[in-house]
Design an enzyme around this catalytic site. Structure first.
Site, PDB file in Angstrom:
ATOM      1  N   PRO A  10      41.138 -27.391 -11.276  1.00 45.57           N
ATOM      2  CG  PRO A  10      41.655 -29.560 -12.204  1.00 45.57           C
ATOM      3  CD  PRO A  10      40.839 -28.181 -12.470  1.00 45.57           C
ATOM      4  CG  ASN A  11      44.931 -29.823  -7.869  1.00 47.72           C
ATOM      5  OD1 ASN A  11      44.571 -30.532  -6.732  1.00 47.72           O
ATOM      6  ND2 ASN A  11      45.537 -30.402  -8.895  1.00 47.72           N
ATOM      7  NE  ARG A  18      49.164 -27.100  -8.061  1.00 47.80           N
ATOM      8  CZ  ARG A  18      48.639 -26.832  -9.117  1.00 47.80           C
ATOM      9  NH1 ARG A  18      47.763 -25.878  -9.558  1.00 47.80           N
ATOM     10  NH2 ARG A  18      48.785 -27.945  -9.983  1.00 47.80           N
ATOM     11  CE1 TYR A  23      51.072 -23.753 -11.339  1.00 49.49           C
ATOM     12  CE2 TYR A  23      51.496 -25.363  -9.815  1.00 49.49           C
ATOM     13  CZ  TYR A  23      51.401 -25.048 -10.921  1.00 49.49           C
ATOM     14  OH  TYR A  23      51.071 -25.917 -11.870  1.00 49.49           O
ATOM     15  CG  ASN A  75      44.452 -21.430 -14.586  1.00 51.33           C
ATOM     16  OD1 ASN A  75      44.784 -22.771 -15.039  1.00 51.33           O
ATOM     17  ND2 ASN A  75      45.304 -21.056 -13.498  1.00 51.33           N
ATOM     18  CD  GLU A  99      44.476 -21.982 -22.911  1.00 51.29           C
ATOM     19  OE1 GLU A  99      44.223 -21.647 -24.044  1.00 51.29           O
ATOM     20  OE2 GLU A  99      45.300 -22.989 -22.404  1.00 51.29           O
ATOM     21  NE  ARG A 108      55.380 -26.325 -14.970  1.00 52.41           N
ATOM     22  CZ  ARG A 108      54.274 -26.475 -13.934  1.00 52.41           C
ATOM     23  NH1 ARG A 108      52.919 -25.703 -14.108  1.00 52.41           N
ATOM     24  NH2 ARG A 108      54.253 -27.431 -13.209  1.00 52.41           N
TER      25      ARG A 108
HETATM   26  C1  DQA Z   1      48.350 -24.171 -14.583  1.00 54.18           C
HETATM   27  C2  DQA Z   1      49.370 -25.142 -15.237  1.00 54.18           C
HETATM   28  C3  DQA Z   1      48.679 -26.500 -15.511  1.00 54.18           C
HETATM   29  O1  DQA Z   1      49.587 -27.223 -16.538  1.00 54.18           O
HETATM   30  C4  DQA Z   1      48.621 -27.143 -14.111  1.00 54.18           C
HETATM   31  O2  DQA Z   1      47.933 -28.232 -14.173  1.00 54.18           O
HETATM   32  C5  DQA Z   1      47.881 -26.269 -13.137  1.00 54.18           C
HETATM   33  C6  DQA Z   1      48.010 -24.874 -13.191  1.00 54.18           C
HETATM   34  C7  DQA Z   1      48.696 -22.788 -14.405  1.00 54.18           C
HETATM   35  O3  DQA Z   1      47.991 -21.881 -14.106  1.00 54.18           O
HETATM   36  O4  DQA Z   1      50.050 -22.526 -14.657  1.00 54.18           O
HETATM   37  O5  DQA Z   1      47.282 -26.762 -12.100  1.00 54.18           O
HETATM   38  O6  DQA Z   1      47.043 -23.954 -15.430  1.00 54.18           O
END
Ligand code: DQA
Length: 149
Positions: A10-11, A18, A23, A75, A99, A108
């Site tokens: 997601p996202n 974003r 990122y 991811n 992963e 974080r």
């Molecule tokens: C993420 C890290 C996660 O904590 C976060 O919710 C993401 C992106 C990363 O690629 O750094 O959406 O997986």
């Protein structure tokens, strides 16, 4: 030809705009393009799927062996931290899963330090931006070459 599946949670469709301070400005299309180019060079076919829906990712993981994927690069984004369904899907398949995270989740917020999927994946690569995916791909390339040697 060996093939791999690259799964984005997601996202991640919003990469580029974003939270760029976390990122970066690289878009998901950029990342997929870099992976596709390196995979092609190594003689590997790469398929890509991004979903904001947990069940879609579970279905894709369940289908990975049936579709003949040699590896999955995943991811799982926020699902990393709480999706027992995704963890169970990874545990249920023989296909190795790597992963990846763009950011270093261990630096974080506290809630990002724990990955519920880490115990059932081959390994985790985090903190290198798009290069986290590229590093995972290099592992895949080497493992596939070793299997043929
Ligand atoms: C993420 C890290 C996660 O904590 C976060 O919710 C993401 C992106 C990363 O690629 O750094 O959406 O997986």
């Amino acid at each position: 030809m060996d093939k791999i599946l690259v799964l984005h949670g997601p996202n991640l469709n919003l990469l580029g705009t974003r939270e760029p301070e976390i990122y970066g400005r690289t878009t998901l299309a950029d990342i997929n393009g870099m992976i596709a180019a390196r995979a092609k060079e190594a003689g590997i076919a790469a398929d890509f799927l991004q979903s904001n829906h947990e069940g879609v990712l579970v279905d894709a993981l369940q289908d990975a062996p049936k579709k003949g994927y040699a590896f999955v690069i995943l991811n799982a984004a926020a699902f990393t931290h709480y999706s027992v369904a995704i963890r169970d899907a990874i545990a249920a398949i023989a296909t190795p899963v790597i992963e990846v995270h763009l950011s270093n989740i261990h630096q974080r917020e506290e809630f990002r330090h724990h990955s519920v999927i880490s115990p059932v994946v081959m390994g985790q690569i985090a903190g290198f931006g798009a290069d986290s995916y590229m590093a995972a791909l290099e592992v895949v390339i080497r493992r596939l070459a070793e299997a043929k040697a």
